[in-house]
Design an enzyme around this catalytic site. Structure first.
Site, short mmCIF file in Angstrom:
data_model
loop_
_atom_site.label_atom_id
_atom_site.label_comp_id
_atom_site.label_asym_id
_atom_site.label_seq_id
_atom_site.Cartn_x
_atom_site.Cartn_y
_atom_site.Cartn_z
N LYS A 1 -4.02 -5.28 15.95
CA LYS A 1 -4.51 -4.12 15.17
C LYS A 1 -5.57 -3.35 15.94
O LYS A 1 -5.66 -2.12 15.82
CB LYS A 1 -5.05 -4.59 13.81
CG LYS A 1 -4.00 -5.17 12.87
CD LYS A 1 -3.03 -4.13 12.30
CE LYS A 1 -3.67 -3.24 11.27
NZ LYS A 1 -2.65 -2.33 10.65
N ASP B 1 11.94 3.24 12.08
CA ASP B 1 11.37 2.06 12.72
C ASP B 1 10.36 2.56 13.76
O ASP B 1 10.74 3.19 14.75
CB ASP B 1 12.48 1.23 13.39
CG ASP B 1 11.93 -0.05 14.01
OD1 ASP B 1 10.70 -0.11 14.28
OD2 ASP B 1 12.71 -0.99 14.23
N TYR C 1 -3.37 -11.30 15.32
CA TYR C 1 -3.17 -10.13 14.46
C TYR C 1 -4.32 -9.13 14.64
O TYR C 1 -4.09 -7.93 14.79
CB TYR C 1 -3.08 -10.61 13.00
CG TYR C 1 -3.18 -9.54 11.94
CD1 TYR C 1 -2.07 -8.73 11.63
CD2 TYR C 1 -4.35 -9.34 11.23
CE1 TYR C 1 -2.17 -7.76 10.64
CE2 TYR C 1 -4.44 -8.38 10.23
CZ TYR C 1 -3.35 -7.59 9.94
OH TYR C 1 -3.44 -6.64 8.95
N LEU D 1 0.83 -1.21 0.00
CA LEU D 1 0.00 0.00 0.00
C LEU D 1 0.86 1.26 0.00
O LEU D 1 0.57 2.22 -0.72
CB LEU D 1 -0.92 -0.01 1.23
CG LEU D 1 -1.77 1.24 1.44
CD1 LEU D 1 -2.73 1.46 0.28
CD2 LEU D 1 -2.53 1.16 2.76
#
Ligand SMILES: NC(=O)c1ccc[n+]([C@@H]2O[C@H](COP(=O)([O-])OP(=O)(O)OC[C@H]3O[C@@H](n4cnc5c(N)ncnc54)[C@H](OP(=O)(O)O)[C@@H]3O)[C@@H](O)[C@H]2O)c1
Length: 288
Positions: A129, A38, A125, A13
């Site tokens: 998120k 980072d 995951y 993306l």
């Protein structure tokens, strides 16, 4: 002219975002790959954000199955790092557009999830998120945008259509699950939507669903990939998730509603099949 910092700039993306932003005269862009910034370093994040009006975060730990046994590491990138990004935006007055996922939802519905559906992730995951979403919404109540996407494919990364084309070259038939529904979303279409949101300064903060319109199953998606590439779609055979067990459980229904775009004066993303047709015609999907 708006100054934009794009994090995760080398991802699937992120690469499309840079192309869309570069084509717009309204933005000057700082592109930050992981090597440049980072996000798990709070000091580096605090130093990088000032001087920008807007941050678009396309960085993430995206290894869904690996997250099952490395949830702490996934959460460091998808949760804690997003919180430090949101804090830095709050401190410097920047808006933040953060990309999230359908996996924050439980995937058991039978009609599209509205933006205010109660999150209930079914894998690590998704939990990682969700931590990021919550940080953005709480630290930036008027300047934080969470855009959930799903089933993303594109020119600059490993993705489902590219895998189908690779398999088509070596196998006569390919078995693909037909019991998970979702919205195949072209990363370039999502990038355009994110830039449209960036250009809409009066858009209300909060959650938006950045998935394609329409819906299908992975089987339907695979058949379309075959057909649009001149391959016989009957070479794709339906199977079930029970035959394809992966470390991280997958939602069976990942269809997201798009009503909230209207509040920003924007239309939802185009239909998934139209975008796939355009992507194939543009040569964006090669076997990988
Ligand atoms: N792909 C999908 O189907 C899908 C579905 C739902 C939601 N999403 C979301 O969409 C967004 C974009 O995904 P994508 O498919 O473009 O992912 P991607 O191609 O894996 O790109 C993610 C980028 O983030 C970078 N990154 C990882 N850890 C980082 C860190 N600590 N600091 C800075 N950068 C870091 C990666 O760098 P390295 O490569 O060097 O690690 C990579 O360039 C993510 O938020 C993802 O969660 C994707």
């Amino acid at each position: 002219m708006s100054k934009v910092l794009v994090t995760g700039a080398a991802g699937m993306l992120g690469t499309d975002l840079l192309a869309v932003l570069a084509a717009s005269p309204s933005f000057t862009v700082t592109a930050a790959t992981r090597a440049d910034l980072d996000l798990t370093s709070p000091a580096a994040v605090r130093a990088a954000v000032p001087g920008h009006d807007l941050v678009i975060n396309a960085a993430a730990w995206t290894a869904v199955d690996a997250a099952e046994t490395a949830e702490e590491e996934a959460t460091a990138v998808n949760g804690a790092a997003v919180a430090s990004l949101a804090s830095a935006c709050a401190a410097s007055g920047a808006r933040l557009i953060h990309v999230s996922t359908d996996y924050v939802l439980d995937g058991v519905a039978s009609s599209p999830y509205p933006e205010d559906a109660v999150p209930a992730p079914i894998n690590a995951y998704g939990r990682s998120k969700l931590a990021g979403e919550r940080a953005v919404l709480s630290l930036l109540p008027t300047a934080g945008y969470v855009v959930r996407t799903a089933w993303l494919y594109g020119e600059h990364g490993r993705c489902f259509p590219a895998t189908m084309l690779r398999l088509a070259a070596s196998r006569e038939t390919v078995d693909v699950v037909d019991d998970q529904r979702g919205q195949p979303t072209w990363s370039l279409a999502l990038a355009r939507q994110l830039v449209a949101l960036a250009a809409a300064p009066d858009a209300p903060a909060g959650i938006y669903h950045g998935t394609a319109s329409g819906e299908t199953t992975w089987f339907g998606f695979a058949r379309a990939v075959f057909a649009l590439n001149g391959l016989d779609p009957d070479r794709v055979r339906p199977t079930t998730s029970a035959k394809f067990v992966l470390p991280a459980p997958r939602p069976s229904y990942s269809v997201l509603g798009h009503a909230r775009w209207a509040s920003a004066g924007l239309s939802p993303l185009p239909d998934w099949h139209d975008s796939l047709t355009t992507a194939v015609a543009a040569g964006a999907l090669k076997p990988r």
